[in-house]
Scaffold this active site. Sequence first.
Site, PDB file in Angstrom:
ATOM      1  N   GLY A  34      31.793   6.988  58.070  1.00  0.00           N
ATOM      2  CA  GLY A  34      31.904   7.860  58.087  1.00  0.00           C
ATOM      3  C   GLY A  34      29.990   8.762  56.778  1.00  0.00           C
ATOM      4  O   GLY A  34      30.097   8.969  56.083  1.00  0.00           O
TER       5      GLY A  34
ATOM      6  N   TYR B 162      27.014  10.847  51.302  1.00  0.00           N
ATOM      7  CA  TYR B 162      27.366   9.926  50.368  1.00  0.00           C
ATOM      8  C   TYR B 162      27.307   8.500  50.678  1.00  0.00           C
ATOM      9  O   TYR B 162      26.823   7.722  50.933  1.00  0.00           O
ATOM     10  CB  TYR B 162      28.853   9.969  48.676  1.00  0.00           C
ATOM     11  CG  TYR B 162      28.660  11.087  48.148  1.00  0.00           C
ATOM     12  CD1 TYR B 162      27.435  10.388  47.212  1.00  0.00           C
ATOM     13  CD2 TYR B 162      29.591  11.832  47.871  1.00  0.00           C
ATOM     14  CE1 TYR B 162      27.331  11.569  46.064  1.00  0.00           C
ATOM     15  CE2 TYR B 162      29.564  12.280  46.624  1.00  0.00           C
ATOM     16  CZ  TYR B 162      28.390  12.154  46.094  1.00  0.00           C
ATOM     17  OH  TYR B 162      28.292  13.242  44.678  1.00  0.00           O
TER      18      TYR B 162
ATOM     19  N   ASP C 158      37.068   7.417  65.340  1.00  0.00           N
ATOM     20  CA  ASP C 158      37.935   8.228  64.347  1.00  0.00           C
ATOM     21  C   ASP C 158      38.638   7.515  63.946  1.00  0.00           C
ATOM     22  O   ASP C 158      39.934   6.995  64.600  1.00  0.00           O
ATOM     23  CB  ASP C 158      38.063   8.992  65.534  1.00  0.00           C
ATOM     24  CG  ASP C 158      38.675  10.793  64.731  1.00  0.00           C
ATOM     25  OD1 ASP C 158      39.696  10.517  63.900  1.00  0.00           O
ATOM     26  OD2 ASP C 158      38.768  11.089  65.261  1.00  0.00           O
TER      27      ASP C 158
ATOM     28  N   SER D  88      33.829   6.391  53.071  1.00  0.00           N
ATOM     29  CA  SER D  88      33.034   7.437  52.515  1.00  0.00           C
ATOM     30  C   SER D  88      33.684   9.236  53.528  1.00  0.00           C
ATOM     31  O   SER D  88      32.764   9.580  54.318  1.00  0.00           O
ATOM     32  CB  SER D  88      31.407   7.584  52.941  1.00  0.00           C
ATOM     33  OG  SER D  88      31.329   8.466  51.850  1.00  0.00           O
TER      34      SER D  88
ATOM     35  N   TYR E 183      37.917  12.192  44.473  1.00  0.00           N
ATOM     36  CA  TYR E 183      36.863  13.358  42.805  1.00  0.00           C
ATOM     37  C   TYR E 183      38.189  13.360  42.568  1.00  0.00           C
ATOM     38  O   TYR E 183      38.917  13.580  42.769  1.00  0.00           O
ATOM     39  CB  TYR E 183      37.054  14.663  43.985  1.00  0.00           C
ATOM     40  CG  TYR E 183      36.256  15.785  44.111  1.00  0.00           C
ATOM     41  CD1 TYR E 183      35.144  15.666  42.907  1.00  0.00           C
ATOM     42  CD2 TYR E 183      36.469  16.684  43.861  1.00  0.00           C
ATOM     43  CE1 TYR E 183      34.842  17.030  42.431  1.00  0.00           C
ATOM     44  CE2 TYR E 183      36.597  18.116  43.495  1.00  0.00           C
ATOM     45  CZ  TYR E 183      35.838  17.828  42.673  1.00  0.00           C
ATOM     46  OH  TYR E 183      34.350  19.280  41.431  1.00  0.00           O
TER      47      TYR E 183
ATOM     48  N   TYR F  49      40.280  23.211  45.343  1.00  0.00           N
ATOM     49  CA  TYR F  49      40.037  22.140  46.700  1.00  0.00           C
ATOM     50  C   TYR F  49      41.215  21.914  47.025  1.00  0.00           C
ATOM     51  O   TYR F  49      42.067  20.835  46.150  1.00  0.00           O
ATOM     52  CB  TYR F  49      39.629  21.030  45.848  1.00  0.00           C
ATOM     53  CG  TYR F  49      38.848  19.958  45.914  1.00  0.00           C
ATOM     54  CD1 TYR F  49      38.034  19.430  46.903  1.00  0.00           C
ATOM     55  CD2 TYR F  49      40.650  18.799  46.619  1.00  0.00           C
ATOM     56  CE1 TYR F  49      37.292  18.484  47.141  1.00  0.00           C
ATOM     57  CE2 TYR F  49      39.783  17.184  47.085  1.00  0.00           C
ATOM     58  CZ  TYR F  49      38.593  17.416  47.369  1.00  0.00           C
ATOM     59  OH  TYR F  49      38.366  16.011  48.143  1.00  0.00           O
TER      60      TYR F  49
ATOM     61  N   LEU G 238      28.225  16.896  45.006  1.00  0.00           N
ATOM     62  CA  LEU G 238      26.967  16.971  45.808  1.00  0.00           C
ATOM     63  C   LEU G 238      27.205  17.646  47.028  1.00  0.00           C
ATOM     64  O   LEU G 238      27.692  18.307  47.616  1.00  0.00           O
ATOM     65  CB  LEU G 238      26.853  15.286  46.847  1.00  0.00           C
ATOM     66  CG  LEU G 238      25.798  15.259  47.703  1.00  0.00           C
ATOM     67  CD1 LEU G 238      24.466  14.783  46.710  1.00  0.00           C
ATOM     68  CD2 LEU G 238      25.805  14.099  48.087  1.00  0.00           C
TER      69      LEU G 238
ATOM     70  N   SER H 125      26.397  17.994  50.385  1.00  0.00           N
ATOM     71  CA  SER H 125      26.984  17.676  51.802  1.00  0.00           C
ATOM     72  C   SER H 125      27.107  18.269  52.852  1.00  0.00           C
ATOM     73  O   SER H 125      27.822  19.777  52.017  1.00  0.00           O
ATOM     74  CB  SER H 125      28.225  15.978  51.314  1.00  0.00           C
ATOM     75  OG  SER H 125      29.219  16.797  51.182  1.00  0.00           O
TER      76      SER H 125
END
Length: 286
Positions: A9, A16, A73, A120, A172, A182, A220, A222
């Site tokens: 990731g 991250y 993937d 990640s 999270y 979310y 963050l 990202s």
Amino acid sequence: RGKRAFIAGVSDDNGYGWAIAKSLAAAGAEILVGTWVPTLNIFESSLRRGKFDESRKLPDGSLMEITKVYPLDAVYDNPEDVPEDVKANKRYSGSSNWTVQEVVEAVKHDFGNIDILVHSLANGPEVSKPLLETSRNGYLAAVSASSYSFVSLLKHFVPIMNPGGASISLTYIASERIIPGYGGGMSSAKAALESDTRVLAFEAGRKHKVRVNTISAGPLRSRAAKAIGFIDMMIDYSSANAPLQKELSAEEVGNAAAFLASPLASAITGAVVYVDNGLNAMGVGV
Ligand code: NAD
């Protein structure tokens, strides 16, 4: 010898995964990364052209070396799982051996074993839809890319992980508290990831002496987080309400991951570790 880490990731120098790679490299680990196939070309060419050189700098002044970049993937376990339209897609047909099983075979062939596995990555095609409006396919896609991808990576990597090894994923707090926005089943996917952290800690601990933990990270900015659409609001909310009123840096999460992957954390497994300036401990906004 130094430890060897595979970080799944990493597609740019903002997320991250990149920060965790740097903290592990600073601690002396050899770094292998798994990069999502559609982002492979841009990541590799940016790396080659020196676009990341500034952010490759380690505390001792040297530059982080990435020993090898593997296309990956993580929603496909082996070539039989890959649908024809994906096989035919130009961004995929340009690379090969990017299913989980094939990547692990390639790492085994190239290096023999690893010590540290980092997950990640996450994807939820309907993340911007409330759960009540999420389709079955959207929900299952979120869980496939964000939760089962970890089960699959650990399942395939654990036979070549050295005893005493460790794996880490990123979660999270939307898994356990309501975070409007979310959506798309991403909150459900993180709940699955955290539950799996406990069950896999037991199974991988007993069978392979490998530890399994997850970091519940604060917000963050990202690439993935910007796509969700409310990241600036979450960062402001955290600065206003968390015990520590500072912006969270990716490096702080990287350092916690390096600790969890190290022998300093040899008795920590099955844990959800908050690296969020303490926001999770608040009961009300202030
Ligand atoms: P990021 O964009 O840097 O990382 C997500 C990565 O997942 C990307 O590199 C993307 O290419 C990759 N990816 C997506 N689908 C994939 C697939 N099928 N196979 C392989 N790779 C795939 O963003 P990030 O925010 O650093 O995300 C890393 C992890 O941190 C995720 O699990 C995310 O949920 C978690 N997290 C992020 C935040 C935040 O605020 N950014 C907060 C808590 C947890």
